[in-house]
Design a protein around this motif. Structure first.
Motif: not given
Length: 286
Positions: A92-120
């Motif tokens: 909460l910030t004062g009267i109103y709430p924040y909700s933040i989620m980040t989804s990250t998909f990383s290959p088990v075999a290694g290497g950079h993440a294939l996908k990242v998404s963020n919502t606020t």
């Protein structure tokens, strides 16, 4: 007819993990057909103050369609095995709430993440960012702020702060150290309203007793992120500190957001959606 992925994919995923990691404990832990949920007490810096809240890290193995980069309905050797993290914060910030989620998909075999998404989400409006790793990092961003609005652009692949949380769980020996280039977390970019671009960073990995500590410093941003995690498999994250100016002027306070682990459980959370299942929130201290 479609069948639930988790009923049929465990054997295929276990074979893949054993080949990549050479250890049964990885397969037994991550491919048991459930998810790992860790809850945290959170102090989140915002508007020059620390705000009380909670955070949850939700880890689960999945199969991703390599082209569409979405969860596969059916197992296939053509799919990519990933470790997915849904990182959720609520405060909460004062009267109103924040909700933040980040989804990250990383290959088990290694290497950079294939996908990242963020919502606020907060009472001023919604914001959304997504990165798809194909030949380049393809990024789209949407915001209710005039200067950010709707954007679409590409970046050359580089280290991602958002993927660090998965690298720790997959193989902390692969964490980048030294002078590196890194794209800061989408959450930080959104909250601080900075350009979505690569910054120079200094990264280090140290060990003390039963814990390991990974530190990222961004000199140009005057920011330091410190993540504490268990030194032994499965490398559970115990907490973190994120220090930066909480404000948009020269006199803004330097504050440290902090998170400390409450509890960790392994459950098929997607099936725990009835009122009687709220007891699991009590187990997590939420």
């Amino acid at each position: 007819m479609r069948y639930p992925l988790r009923l049929f994919s465990t054997m295929l995923l276990a074979i893949s993990a054993s080949h990549v990691h050479g250890q049964d404990e990885f397969s037994q832990y991550w491919y048991a057909g459930d998810a790992e949920l860790s809850s945290y007490n959170l102090q989140q810096a915002r508007y020059g103050e620390l705000n009380q809240g909670t955070a949850v890290l939700i880890y689960v193995s999945e199969q991703l369609l390599p082209k569409e980069q979405v969860k596969a309905d059916n197992p296939s050797e053509d799919n990519t095995t990933v470790l997915k993290l849904n990182k959720h914060k609520s405060f909460l910030t004062g009267i109103y709430p924040y909700s933040i989620m980040t989804s990250t998909f990383s290959p088990v075999a290694g290497g950079h993440a294939l996908k990242v998404s963020n919502t606020t989400q907060e009472w001023c409006g919604n914001a959304y960012s997504q990165l798809n790793h194909r030949q380049q990092f393809e990024i789209t961003s949407h915001s209710y702020f005039e200067g950010e609005a709707d954007q679409s652009f590409s970046l050359a692949p580089t280290h991602l702060e958002d993927e660090i949380w998965n690298t720790i769980r997959l193989d902390p020996a692969q964490l980048p150290v030294g002078e590196i280039s890194m794209l800061p977390a989408f959450e930080y970019i959104r909250l601080l309203h900075i350009p979505t671009q690569v910054y120079q960073a200094q990264a280090s990995l140290t060990h003390k007793d039963q814990l390991s500590v990974y530190t990222i410093k961004y000199p140009a941003l005057d920011r330091k992120l410190v993540i504490h995690f268990q030194r032994e498999f499965p490398y559970v994250i115990e907490g973190w500190q994120d220090t930066y100016k909480s404000g948009f002027d020269q006199d803004a306070k330097v504050l440290t957001s902090k998170a400390s682990r409450i509890a960790t459980i392994k459950e098929k959370y997607w099936a725990l959606h009835n009122n009687r299942h709220k007891i699991y929130r009590e187990k997590l201290g939420l």
